[in-house]
Design an enzyme around this catalytic site. Structure first.
Site: not given
Ligand code: PAF
Length: 282
Positions: A31, A37, A61, A149, A153
């Site tokens: 969010g 996003h 996390q 970015k 991940q």
């Protein structure tokens, strides 16, 4: 655009969409949607029939003492932005639905999660891999979109998907920056004006690193030292790491011979920011 809070309902929709032969695209988020996003969503919107966004601030996390409680949340604004892009569904499950009381299972991607951000955030990637696996199992996407970015991940998710034979195409989308170079991040909201000015040293140091490689510098040590002095010339900065490494396994590189990832994490005041770039040797 529909808001779905129930796991059962989300699975039903995914099942019916697949039976109809339609392509499901998925953008998992926590969010507080920003241009980064939105760029994932726009790309997904072009490529899929059903676009699902998840909004879930994943407690697994965040380590003790990190910013889980104060992580920015603004559902109304997120709904407005996602619907403007033309998302079909926001999947918005509560914490208790994703991690009920008797929850015991985690997903661990080994080795590459012990480097870079994994050093100072040892449980972070376990939390990400676990929640992304759960979200994938619920949303059942054909394609899922992640920002570069969070480069580590993205690589960890790709590795997990490959190793666990998940039939999902992972698509990486380039970093979106403010006009001053600052990489978009929900955590930028924490910065004071003076910290924000200091945070510009991150992208400046990466640009300088690129320039150095372009003009023939190959020694990682000299590049890191130059980046360090740029970042440390700003106020409130504390470097967590600066790395020049291979972009798959994140092994340090001493002499740059081919494509490398230059990645950094820096605390600006209390806010930890990350940024990176890929550098190719011409
Ligand atoms: O990048 C993020 O926002 C999160 O790590 C993700 C992928 C949504 C998992 O919680």
């Amino acid at each position: 655009m529909k808001i779905v809070e129930s796991i059962h309902e989300m699975r039903d929709i995914a099942e019916r969409t697949r039976i109809d032969g339609k392509i499901i695209g998925f953008v998992p988020t926590m969010g507080c949607l920003h241009e980064g996003h939105l760029s994932l969503m726009r790309k997904a919107r072009e490529e899929v029939d059903l676009l699902i966004i998840s909004i879930f601030v994943n407690p697994a996390q965040f380590a003790q003492g990190e910013d889980y409680d104060r992580y920015p949340r603004d559902l109304d604004e997120d709904i407005r932005k996602a619907s403007e892009i033309g998302a079909d569904i926001i999947f918005y499950p509560g914490k208790e639905k994703i991690y009920p009381d008797n929850y015991h299972t985690v997903v661990i991607v080994e080795k590459i999660t012990n480097k870079l951000c994994g050093v100072s955030r040892p449980s972070f990637f376990r939390g990400v891999a676990t929640v992304v696996t759960k979200l994938f199992n619920i949303v059942r996407p054909h394609k899922a979109y992640f920002g570069e970015k969070d480069y580590q991940q993205l690589v960890v998710i790709r590795k997990m998907v490959k190793d666990l034979n998940m039939d999902i195409k992972i698509i990486g989308i380039p970093i979106i920056r403010e006009s001053n170079g600052l990489a978009m991040s929900s955590r930028n909201l924490y910065l004071t004006d003076r910290e924000r000015a200091s945070a510009l040293s991150l992208s400046r140091s990466l640009n300088r690193a690129k320039e150095m490689v372009d003009s023939g510098e190959r020694a990682a040590e000299r590049i890191i030292s130059e980046m360090k002095s740029i970042i440390e010339s700003g106020r409130f900065t504390e470097i967590d790491y600066i790395a020049v490494c291979d972009p798959e396994e994140f092994e340090d590189v001493d002499k740059i011979k081919e494509r490398v990832l230059i990645a950094l994490a820096v605390r600006i005041g209390k806010t930890r920011l990350i940024d990176n770039c890929i550098v190719e040797v011409k």
